[in-house]
Write a protein that holds these residues in place. Structure first.
Motif, PDB file in Angstrom:
ATOM      1  N   GLU A   1       0.836  -1.191   0.000  1.00 43.39           N
ATOM      2  CA  GLU A   1       0.000   0.000   0.000  1.00 43.39           C
ATOM      3  C   GLU A   1       0.878   1.251   0.000  1.00 43.39           C
ATOM      4  OE1 GLU A   1      -2.484  -0.093   3.486  1.00 43.39           O
ATOM      5  OE2 GLU A   1      -0.880   0.601   4.772  1.00 43.39           O
TER       6      GLU A   1
ATOM      7  N   ARG B   1     -10.942   3.685  -7.735  1.00 48.77           N
ATOM      8  CA  ARG B   1     -11.910   3.365  -6.674  1.00 48.77           C
ATOM      9  C   ARG B   1     -13.299   3.146  -7.253  1.00 48.77           C
ATOM     10  NH1 ARG B   1     -10.570   8.023  -3.753  1.00 48.77           N
ATOM     11  NH2 ARG B   1     -12.753   8.540  -3.758  1.00 48.77           N
TER      12      ARG B   1
ATOM     13  N   ARG C   1     -13.726  -0.109  -8.526  1.00 44.91           N
ATOM     14  CA  ARG C   1     -13.507  -1.094  -7.463  1.00 44.91           C
ATOM     15  C   ARG C   1     -12.203  -1.865  -7.624  1.00 44.91           C
ATOM     16  NH1 ARG C   1     -18.607  -4.628  -6.669  1.00 44.91           N
ATOM     17  NH2 ARG C   1     -17.403  -5.627  -8.270  1.00 44.91           N
TER      18      ARG C   1
ATOM     19  N   VAL D   1      -9.202  -0.360  -6.407  1.00 44.19           N
ATOM     20  CA  VAL D   1      -8.434  -0.007  -5.210  1.00 44.19           C
ATOM     21  C   VAL D   1      -9.392   0.387  -4.091  1.00 44.19           C
ATOM     22  CG1 VAL D   1      -6.426   0.772  -6.543  1.00 44.19           C
ATOM     23  CG2 VAL D   1      -8.107   2.443  -5.773  1.00 44.19           C
ATOM     24  N   SER D   2      -8.898   0.262  -2.885  1.00 40.70           N
ATOM     25  CA  SER D   2      -9.616   0.741  -1.714  1.00 40.70           C
ATOM     26  C   SER D   2      -8.615   1.519  -0.869  1.00 40.70           C
ATOM     27  CB  SER D   2     -10.237  -0.420  -0.937  1.00 40.70           C
ATOM     28  OG  SER D   2      -9.245  -1.350  -0.573  1.00 40.70           O
ATOM     29  N   TYR D   3      -9.094   2.116   0.202  1.00 37.19           N
ATOM     30  CA  TYR D   3      -8.200   2.932   1.013  1.00 37.19           C
ATOM     31  C   TYR D   3      -8.526   2.801   2.487  1.00 37.19           C
ATOM     32  CZ  TYR D   3     -12.068   6.247   1.394  1.00 37.19           C
ATOM     33  OH  TYR D   3     -13.277   6.830   1.659  1.00 37.19           O
ATOM     34  N   ARG D   4      -7.561   3.246   3.269  1.00 32.96           N
ATOM     35  CA  ARG D   4      -7.757   3.354   4.711  1.00 32.96           C
ATOM     36  C   ARG D   4      -7.112   4.655   5.154  1.00 32.96           C
ATOM     37  NH1 ARG D   4      -3.352   2.534   7.864  1.00 32.96           N
ATOM     38  NH2 ARG D   4      -1.547   1.653   6.817  1.00 32.96           N
TER      39      ARG D   4
ATOM     40  N   TYR E   1      -3.631   3.652   0.048  1.00 32.43           N
ATOM     41  CA  TYR E   1      -4.371   2.898  -0.958  1.00 32.43           C
ATOM     42  C   TYR E   1      -3.758   1.516  -1.131  1.00 32.43           C
ATOM     43  CZ  TYR E   1      -6.810   7.138  -2.149  1.00 32.43           C
ATOM     44  OH  TYR E   1      -7.614   8.256  -2.078  1.00 32.43           O
TER      45      TYR E   1
ATOM     46  N   HIS F   1      -8.040  -3.492  -4.179  1.00 30.57           N
ATOM     47  CA  HIS F   1      -9.332  -3.707  -3.521  1.00 30.57           C
ATOM     48  C   HIS F   1      -9.457  -5.097  -2.906  1.00 30.57           C
ATOM     49  CE1 HIS F   1     -13.517  -3.028  -2.616  1.00 30.57           C
ATOM     50  NE2 HIS F   1     -13.836  -4.139  -3.249  1.00 30.57           N
ATOM     51  N   ASP F   2      -9.047  -6.119  -3.646  1.00 32.38           N
ATOM     52  CA  ASP F   2      -9.148  -7.482  -3.125  1.00 32.38           C
ATOM     53  C   ASP F   2      -8.234  -8.411  -3.903  1.00 32.38           C
ATOM     54  OD1 ASP F   2     -10.497  -8.054  -5.533  1.00 32.38           O
ATOM     55  OD2 ASP F   2     -12.461  -7.954  -4.600  1.00 32.38           O
TER      56      ASP F   2
END
Length: 90
Positions: A24, A49, A52, A54-57, A65, A68-69
């Motif tokens: 990340e 995003r 779908r 990538v995802s983030y925290r 980033y 995503h899975d």
């Protein structure tokens, strides 16, 4: 599916995905590595995003980033392996 693969045809998006396939990153680190503005990287990440990919925290004021899975990672790895294969002569 054609729209999805067309979306992945952008070199900057693929460069971002290739980095995120390893670990990340936050926007500023991606911008530095890719020699792009933070605004341009953020724009690409927003599009990734939406698709779908990538995802983030959030950690304090920073946003990290990642892919995503595992499906996205496997897709990336499969394409990379295919490209690296040597052509067989028939």
């Amino acid at each position: 599916m054609a729209a999805f693969f067309s979306f992945l045809g952008d070199a900057n998006r693929l460069r971002i995905l290739s980095l995120l396939a390893e670990k990340e990153f936050c926007v500023s680190d991606l911008a530095t590595i890719l020699e792009m503005s933070e605004s341009a990287v953020s724009h690409q990440l927003r599009n990734l995003r939406i698709m779908r990919l990538v995802s983030y925290r959030k950690q304090g004021r920073r946003v990290f980033y990642q892919l995503h899975d595992s499906h996205v990672l496997h897709l990336y790895q499969s394409v990379a392996e295919h490209i690296d294969e040597k052509d067989e002569i028939f």
